[in-house]
Design an enzyme around this catalytic site. Structure first.
Site, PDB file in Angstrom:
ATOM      1  N   TYR A  37       0.581  -1.352   0.069  1.00 38.57           N
ATOM      2  CA  TYR A  37       0.172  -0.233  -0.058  1.00 38.57           C
ATOM      3  C   TYR A  37       0.754   0.845  -0.103  1.00 38.57           C
ATOM      4  CZ  TYR A  37      -4.068   2.150   0.561  1.00 38.57           C
ATOM      5  OH  TYR A  37      -5.555   2.614   0.856  1.00 38.57           O
ATOM      6  N   HIS A 193      -9.126   6.493   6.579  1.00 42.76           N
ATOM      7  CA  HIS A 193      -8.709   5.183   6.506  1.00 42.76           C
ATOM      8  C   HIS A 193      -7.792   4.747   7.585  1.00 42.76           C
ATOM      9  CE1 HIS A 193      -9.068   8.175   2.985  1.00 42.76           C
ATOM     10  NE2 HIS A 193      -8.542   7.229   2.868  1.00 42.76           N
ATOM     11  N   ARG A 223      -5.433   8.375  -7.960  1.00 45.87           N
ATOM     12  CA  ARG A 223      -4.107   7.150  -7.960  1.00 45.87           C
ATOM     13  C   ARG A 223      -4.898   6.097  -8.212  1.00 45.87           C
ATOM     14  NH1 ARG A 223      -5.609   4.892  -3.291  1.00 45.87           N
ATOM     15  NH2 ARG A 223      -3.794   4.371  -2.514  1.00 45.87           N
ATOM     16  N   ASN A 225      -6.643   2.314  -6.886  1.00 47.49           N
ATOM     17  CA  ASN A 225      -6.617   0.964  -5.469  1.00 47.49           C
ATOM     18  C   ASN A 225      -7.199  -0.261  -5.846  1.00 47.49           C
ATOM     19  OD1 ASN A 225      -6.323   0.423  -2.603  1.00 47.49           O
ATOM     20  ND2 ASN A 225      -8.364   0.932  -2.420  1.00 47.49           N
ATOM     21  N   GLU A 265     -10.345   0.889  -7.816  1.00 44.21           N
ATOM     22  CA  GLU A 265     -10.997   1.623  -8.045  1.00 44.21           C
ATOM     23  C   GLU A 265      -9.584   3.258  -8.509  1.00 44.21           C
ATOM     24  OE1 GLU A 265     -13.292   1.361  -3.922  1.00 44.21           O
ATOM     25  OE2 GLU A 265     -11.361   2.057  -3.777  1.00 44.21           O
ATOM     26  N   TYR A 316      -7.179  -8.208   4.739  1.00 38.99           N
ATOM     27  CA  TYR A 316      -8.131  -6.543   4.432  1.00 38.99           C
ATOM     28  C   TYR A 316      -8.746  -6.097   3.179  1.00 38.99           C
ATOM     29  CZ  TYR A 316      -8.672  -1.336   4.064  1.00 38.99           C
ATOM     30  OH  TYR A 316      -8.971   0.097   3.657  1.00 38.99           O
ATOM     31  N   LYS A 317      -8.510  -7.659   2.224  1.00 37.94           N
ATOM     32  CA  LYS A 317      -9.180  -7.252   0.792  1.00 37.94           C
ATOM     33  C   LYS A 317      -9.864  -8.000   0.291  1.00 37.94           C
ATOM     34  CE  LYS A 317      -5.325  -4.084  -1.453  1.00 37.94           C
ATOM     35  NZ  LYS A 317      -6.393  -2.717  -2.090  1.00 37.94           N
TER      36      LYS A 317
END
Length: 346
Positions: A37, A193, A223, A225, A265, A316-317
């Protein structure tokens, strides 16, 4: 540019599909064989013709599908639209941002006529023909931000800047990736966040906040994601986990290529002129592993990224329940080729 808009569904029978052109322009997010990240902010300059970054606000073949999906979600849960009272200037800022950009970049579909504060907006794909007085909410059928955000793809969170921080005080979020706009409303930038693993201790959001507080009007940034999902469902909100969560255990070795999607995204941030707020767009693109295999270089890089992904990020994903099937399908397609840095498919 004449665009053919498709009529699809993003729930139940999932008739969503990508044309070859849609796959080609997919914003593949990995420029190296490993991922961690990061802020990864760059100027939101015009990209090459046909790219998702060609224009400030991207409209594609799924426009009608995603606008209808937003209508369905809001009809079921209007709490996905959040507007704190002090954000009215920002609402009108968003009307101007969206209407002027769409009319300029897609004149065959959107038209805007301005005579002082008397505006005339035509959205041909949705059959909207609206005359209104800019700044006068009573001349629109609903609040100005809701009116225009129902006519654009992607989610939007508008952050008010005060006390050297940014606060999520206005937003319409109907296609989020496992979070809740109702829960996050009013939160500061770092509170919003906080769940991202390892990012706080690395100081990523301290640096991002410092950068964004100095964002200039007329100089937007962007950016990317990413995460993955099972089935092409945009509404994977926390509130609807009971509907989409069980899909994660439906993946098998036989169906993984068609059921699992890479979900990216494209996030753009715009300073708004009247309110001084920052508009944060979250434009989601989805492509199945099966379609992604049109470009072998993407498949090879995706395998390497996922195979080396930190376990905390995988959790997390939300990948853990089906990641082994994804890796099993991807691995035979990686021949060990040394891939150049970058995201180009070939």
């Amino acid at each position: 540019m004449n665009m053919a808009f498709k009529q699809e569904t993003l729930r139940d029978d999932y008739t969503f599909s990508n044309s070859p052109e849609s796959v080609r322009r997919f914003p593949f997010p990995f420029d190296e064989d490993e991922y961690m990240y990061s802020v990864n902010i760059e100027p939101h300059d015009a990209g090459p013709p046909g790219a998702v970054t060609e224009y400030a606000i991207d409209i594609d073949e799924h426009y009608l599908t995603e606008c209808e999906e937003r209508r369905i979600v809001l009809e079921d849960d209007h709490g996905r639209y959040v507007a704190l009272p002090h954000m009215m200037d920002a609402q009108w800022d968003m009307v101007e941002l969206v209407m002027t950009n769409l009319a300029k970049d897609y004149p065959e579909s959107f038209q805007l006529t301005q005579d002082g504060d008397n505006w005339h907006w035509v959205n041909k794909p949705l059959g909207i023909d609206q005359q209104f007085v800019f700044g006068d909410t009573s001349t629109l059928p609903m609040e100005p931000f809701e009116f225009i955000s129902r006519q654009v793809q992607g989610d939007w969170v508008i952050m008010d800047q005060r006390d050297d921080d940014l606060f999520a005080d206005l937003g319409i979020v109907t296609g989020q990736a496992d979070w809740s706009v109702a829960f996050d409303a009013g939160m500061s930038f770092k509170e919003w966040h906080a769940p991202v693993p390892h990012a706080p201790e690395m100081g990523i959001f301290d640096r991002a906040l410092k950068y964004l507080l100095h964002l200039q009007y007329g100089s937007p940034v962007r950016r990317t994601n990413w995460r993955m999902c099972v089935n092409p469902r945009l509404d994977t909100s926390s509130e609807k986990w009971h509907l989409w969560g069980p899909d994660n255990v439906s993946v098998t070795a036989e169906n993984v290529a068609e059921k699992v999607y890479l979900r990216v995204e494209l996030q753009a941030l715009f300073r708004l002129p009247r309110s001084n707020a920052i508009a944060f767009s979250i434009r989601t693109y989805m492509v199945s592993l099966e379609d992604l295999a049109m470009y072998p270089r993407w498949i090879k890089r995706l395998y390497r990224v996922l195979n080396s992904l930190h376990p905390d990020l995988a959790e997390y994903k939300g990948l853990n329940s089906y990641l082994p099937y994804v890796l099993e399908w991807l691995k035979p397609q990686d021949d060990g080729e040394v891939l150049p840095k970058g995201t180009q498919p070939e």
